[in-house]
Design an enzyme around this catalytic site. Structure first.
Site, short mmCIF file in Angstrom:
data_model
loop_
_atom_site.label_atom_id
_atom_site.label_comp_id
_atom_site.label_asym_id
_atom_site.label_seq_id
_atom_site.Cartn_x
_atom_site.Cartn_y
_atom_site.Cartn_z
N ALA A 1 0.84 -1.21 0.00
CA ALA A 1 0.00 0.00 0.00
C ALA A 1 0.87 1.26 0.00
O ALA A 1 0.64 2.19 -0.78
CB ALA A 1 -0.93 -0.01 1.21
N THR B 1 3.63 -7.78 3.42
CA THR B 1 3.67 -7.97 1.96
C THR B 1 4.75 -8.97 1.57
O THR B 1 4.54 -9.86 0.75
CB THR B 1 3.93 -6.61 1.27
N ARG B 2 5.91 -8.82 2.18
CA ARG B 2 7.08 -9.65 1.87
C ARG B 2 6.77 -11.15 2.01
O ARG B 2 7.35 -11.98 1.32
CB ARG B 2 8.21 -9.22 2.82
N GLY C 1 -0.99 -15.48 -3.41
CA GLY C 1 -1.08 -14.67 -4.61
C GLY C 1 -1.97 -13.46 -4.49
O GLY C 1 -2.32 -13.03 -3.39
N GLU D 1 -8.24 -20.55 -5.25
CA GLU D 1 -8.16 -20.72 -3.80
C GLU D 1 -9.56 -20.85 -3.23
O GLU D 1 -10.54 -20.54 -3.92
CB GLU D 1 -7.43 -19.52 -3.17
N ASP E 1 0.54 -0.61 15.11
CA ASP E 1 0.91 0.79 15.44
C ASP E 1 -0.06 1.79 14.80
O ASP E 1 -0.44 2.78 15.44
CB ASP E 1 2.32 1.12 14.92
N HIS F 1 -5.65 -17.96 10.47
CA HIS F 1 -5.34 -18.94 9.43
C HIS F 1 -5.28 -20.31 10.08
O HIS F 1 -4.65 -20.46 11.13
CB HIS F 1 -4.01 -18.60 8.74
N ARG G 1 -11.98 -20.51 5.85
CA ARG G 1 -10.90 -20.50 6.85
C ARG G 1 -11.41 -20.54 8.29
O ARG G 1 -10.86 -21.24 9.14
CB ARG G 1 -10.05 -19.24 6.70
N HIS H 1 -3.89 -14.00 11.60
CA HIS H 1 -3.33 -13.83 10.26
C HIS H 1 -3.62 -12.47 9.64
O HIS H 1 -2.73 -11.84 9.08
CB HIS H 1 -3.93 -14.94 9.37
N ARG I 1 -12.24 -12.02 5.01
CA ARG I 1 -11.58 -11.66 3.76
C ARG I 1 -11.51 -12.85 2.82
O ARG I 1 -11.17 -13.96 3.24
CB ARG I 1 -10.16 -11.19 4.08
N SER J 1 -6.20 -9.20 -0.22
CA SER J 1 -5.60 -8.12 0.57
C SER J 1 -4.44 -7.44 -0.14
O SER J 1 -4.28 -6.22 -0.03
CB SER J 1 -5.18 -8.60 1.96
N LEU J 2 -3.63 -8.20 -0.87
CA LEU J 2 -2.59 -7.53 -1.67
C LEU J 2 -3.28 -6.59 -2.65
O LEU J 2 -2.85 -5.45 -2.88
CB LEU J 2 -1.75 -8.56 -2.42
C1 LIG Z 1 2.44 -15.09 5.93
C2 LIG Z 1 1.44 -14.25 5.19
C3 LIG Z 1 0.93 -14.68 3.97
C4 LIG Z 1 0.01 -13.89 3.28
N1 LIG Z 1 -0.43 -14.31 2.04
C5 LIG Z 1 -1.23 -13.47 1.33
C6 LIG Z 1 -1.59 -13.80 -0.01
O1 LIG Z 1 -1.18 -14.81 -0.55
N2 LIG Z 1 -2.40 -12.94 -0.68
C7 LIG Z 1 -2.87 -11.78 -0.13
O2 LIG Z 1 -3.61 -11.03 -0.79
N3 LIG Z 1 -2.52 -11.45 1.14
C8 LIG Z 1 -1.72 -12.25 1.87
N4 LIG Z 1 -1.36 -11.89 3.14
C9 LIG Z 1 -1.81 -10.60 3.66
C10 LIG Z 1 -1.05 -9.48 2.98
O3 LIG Z 1 0.30 -9.85 2.87
C11 LIG Z 1 -1.13 -8.18 3.78
O4 LIG Z 1 -2.44 -7.89 4.15
C12 LIG Z 1 -0.60 -7.01 2.94
O5 LIG Z 1 0.66 -7.32 2.43
C13 LIG Z 1 -0.51 -5.75 3.80
O6 LIG Z 1 0.16 -4.76 3.07
P1 LIG Z 1 0.34 -3.32 3.69
O7 LIG Z 1 1.04 -2.51 2.66
O8 LIG Z 1 -0.96 -2.84 4.19
O9 LIG Z 1 1.26 -3.53 4.98
P2 LIG Z 1 2.66 -4.29 5.17
O10 LIG Z 1 3.07 -4.99 3.97
O11 LIG Z 1 2.57 -5.07 6.42
O12 LIG Z 1 3.69 -3.08 5.43
C14 LIG Z 1 3.66 -2.37 6.64
C15 LIG Z 1 4.79 -1.35 6.63
O13 LIG Z 1 4.58 -0.41 7.69
C16 LIG Z 1 5.78 -0.21 8.41
N5 LIG Z 1 5.42 0.21 9.76
C17 LIG Z 1 4.56 -0.36 10.62
N6 LIG Z 1 4.49 0.35 11.75
C18 LIG Z 1 5.33 1.40 11.61
C19 LIG Z 1 5.71 2.49 12.45
N7 LIG Z 1 5.20 2.66 13.68
N8 LIG Z 1 6.62 3.37 11.98
C20 LIG Z 1 7.17 3.23 10.74
N9 LIG Z 1 6.83 2.22 9.90
C21 LIG Z 1 5.93 1.32 10.35
C22 LIG Z 1 6.49 -1.54 8.33
O14 LIG Z 1 7.87 -1.35 8.62
C23 LIG Z 1 6.18 -1.92 6.88
O15 LIG Z 1 7.08 -1.26 6.02
C24 LIG Z 1 -0.44 -12.67 3.84
C25 LIG Z 1 0.07 -12.25 5.08
C26 LIG Z 1 1.01 -13.02 5.74
C27 LIG Z 1 1.54 -12.53 7.05
#
Ligand SMILES: Cc1cc2nc3c(=O)[nH]c(=O)nc-3n(C[C@H](O)[C@H](O)[C@H](O)COP(=O)(O)OP(=O)(O)OC[C@H]3O[C@@H](n4cnc5c(N)ncnc54)[C@H](O)[C@@H]3O)c2cc1C
Length: 525
Positions: free
Chosen positions: A18, A45-46, A51, A115, A210, A231, A277, A340, A375, A380-381
């Site tokens: 995001a 995300t990492r 998918g 899925e 946070d 999960h 799930r 999860h 969800r 979510s990606l």
């Molecule tokens: C193991 C696993 C598998 C998944 N598989 C899937 C999948 O296959 N498909 C799917 O759609 N979703 C999947 N999800 C869910 C999906 O990965 C997440 O919902 C999505 O990546 C969230 O993206 P984001 O950009 O919102 O946050 P994130 O990718 O979590 O990024 C958060 C960022 O915020 C930063 N941050 C947080 N707090 C602070 C702070 N106080 N100060 C400064 N920086 C901060 C972190 O350092 C990081 O850079 C999975 C999740 C997990 C854990």
């Protein structure tokens, strides 16, 4: 540039899907400061495996993706938000491909997998089971080449700065333990999830809630916090992290077996291992309760599948389990459910605008209502991508509205150095995580929720005083936990991922509404 600036045009807190997608959009209008509290590569995300969903295959339709999303949300999706997601998803993914994301292909065409709860094969994946890593890689390459975007790693945002009812900036604890105030025309929270509120989670350690905690403290509306997706299948081994064993394994035919090595899912749901799930997670919880052993697990069984296919389709899962001496192609894998994904979060409109002027949210930290009570896998990606871009488009419009903060009006901040609170904070966090897991977990009940809500409230007075990073995270974990517990207590029904033993049925008349917490009040609307 070294150090942190005292002002910029846009602040993006978070470098997951995001935050990165938003940064690209914002960079065309001004200077962007994108912060991560660990390495920019460390985020939920990492770790995304399965998918990203979008109606891009020949036999699919946007309408069907919408239907599946609404069904999974169990009556609580914001239909408009879900429509935006599925309609804008395909062009956003095509854009990702143009920017260098390499999804897996069958010949020259993109390969789609199916899925649970999807009526079509519409999930794009990369390197088999490393989709998030690939998206993160390509978005980082794209953003790091844009001069207007300045990345800062290992900088912890601790608070939102509110001036005259408007979010005007953020406070940051830097690596040296100094606090800085940074001002901007708008702040985007893209801080991701809150899995670390629970003692068992698939999330990495950065997911401490946070963003939700900071927004709540600043006075923003927080919505649908009771809906946490658990999960069903995370690795359960002493000393190992709760590594996710993707639903796609069951999609490929893996069975779940109990301690007696019997398949149990057929007796809980007609779709057996492919049931939703929340149904699978509750079934496992029930099987574990029957054996009454704290260390018991159930098993994921892939031994009847072709070993070569398992290794090829799930290379990352295969090699990670091998690190713990489990060959998933020939051995049973001990698993248990784990926290999860957060469906709720900082309430936003369709453009990422929160209830506080100047504050935007996108990705897992936000609640657009797109996921409703549960969800749909791989949505979510997509949400981070679609709503990250939309929030940024909106923020750009307001760049000129900024009133520059006069230097003299800025509070003078004392230097805060790490002061050895870490051990206390760690103990405190474990206490909260255990309470949350035991009382606000997969199966909930009114009396326990009431007790835990007052216990967590009482703990607020004992929280380690803010000093080092971990004590800030401890306060946020407690705050996010309390928001989940209060919302779960208020929703006297079972819906989606929220299950109450004392109210096992859905109550549409009273609760087909979103919970909204603001300060001490909670309402349904
Ligand atoms: C193991 C696993 C598998 C998944 N598989 C899937 C999948 O296959 N498909 C799917 O759609 N979703 C999947 N999800 C869910 C999906 O990965 C997440 O919902 C999505 O990546 C969230 O993206 P984001 O950009 O919102 O946050 P994130 O990718 O979590 O990024 C958060 C960022 O915020 C930063 N941050 C947080 N707090 C602070 C702070 N106080 N100060 C400064 N920086 C901060 C972190 O350092 C990081 O850079 C999975 C999740 C997990 C854990």
């Amino acid at each position: 540039m070294h150090g942190l600036p005292s002002e910029t045009d846009f602040i993006v807190v978070g470098a997951g899907i995001a935050g990165l997608r938003a940064s690209v959009e914002l960079a065309s209008a001004g200077r962007v400061l994108c912060l991560a509290k660990r390495e920019v590569t460390e985020s939920n995300t990492r770790y995304a495996q399965g998918g990203i969903a979008a109606a891009l295959s020949d036999d699919d339709e946007v309408r069907l993706h919408l239907e599946d999303t609404l069904k999974a949300g169990d009556g609580l999706c914001n239909e408009e938000a879900a429509r935006v997601l599925v309609e804008e998803g395909p062009p956003r993914i095509e854009e990702l491909i143009e920017w260098g994301t390499e999804f897996d292909r069958a010949g020259s065409r993109i390969a789609f997998t199916r899925e649970g709860a999807h009526s079509r094969s519409r999930v794009l994946h990369a390197h088999g089971d490393s989709t998030g890593r690939e998206i993160s890689r390509s978005l980082l390459l794209k953003t790091q080449a844009i001069k207007a975007i300045c990345f800062r790693e290992f900088e912890l945002t601790t608070e939102l700065l509110v001036q005259e009812g408007r979010v005007a900036g953020i406070r940051v604890l830097d690596q040296a333990g100094q606090l800085h105030d940074i001002y901007a025309s708008a702040v985007l929270l893209a801080t991701g999830g809150l899995g670390c509120v629970y003692s068992n989670t698939t999330n990495p350690p950065v997911a401490t809630g946070d963003g939700v905690a900071m927004a709540y403290r600043a006075g923003a509306d927080i919505s649908d916090m009771e809906f946490v997706q658990f999960h069903p299948t995370a690795l359960f081994l002493k000393g190992a992290p709760r590594f996710l064993l993707s639903e796609a394994l069951r999609g490929e035919g893996a069975y779940l077996r109990n301690l007696e090595l019997k398949r149990f899912m057929p007796k809980y749901h007609e779709l057996a291992e492919l049931a939703p799930r929340d149904v699978v997670a509750r079934a496992i919880t029930h099987e574990l309760e029957l054996v009454k052993r704290p260390d018991a697990a159930v098993y994921l069984d892939l031994t009847h599948l072709k070993a070569e296919r398992v290794r090829q389709r799930f290379p990352m899962i295969y090699s990670t389990c091998m690190e713990y001496n489990i060959d998933i192609a020939s051995e049973l894998v001990p698993v248990r459910p784990a926290a999860h994904y957060a469906m709720g979060g900082v309430r936003t409109d369709l453009n990422g605008q929160t209830s506080l002027p100047g504050l935007y949210a996108a990705g897992e930290v936000a609640c657009t209502g797109v996921h409703g009570a549960n969800r749909l896998a791989s949505n979510s990606l997509l949400e981070g991508l679609v709503y990250g871009a939309r929030a940024a488009e909106e923020m750009r419009k307001h760049l000129k509205a900024r009133t520059k903060t006069p230097q003299a009006a800025r509070p003078q901040l004392a230097a805060v150095r790490p002061n050895g609170h870490s051990a206390d904070a760690e103990k405190f966090i474990q206490k909260v995580q255990t309470l949350m897991w035991e009382r606000v977990g997969i199966v909930r009940e009114g009396k326990a929720l009431r007790q835990v809500t007052s216990e967590l409230s009482a703990l607020q007075a004992q929280a380690p005083s803010p000093g080092d990073r971990r004590s800030y995270e401890a306060a946020n974990i407690l705050q996010a936990g309390l928001l989940i517990a209060r919302s779960a207590l208020a929703r006297e029904e079972s819906r989606g991922a929220h299950y109450r033993l004392d109210y096992p049925l859905k109550n549409d008349a009273k609760y087909r509404k979103h919970s909204v917490v603001k300060g001490d009040t909670i309402r349904f609307e």
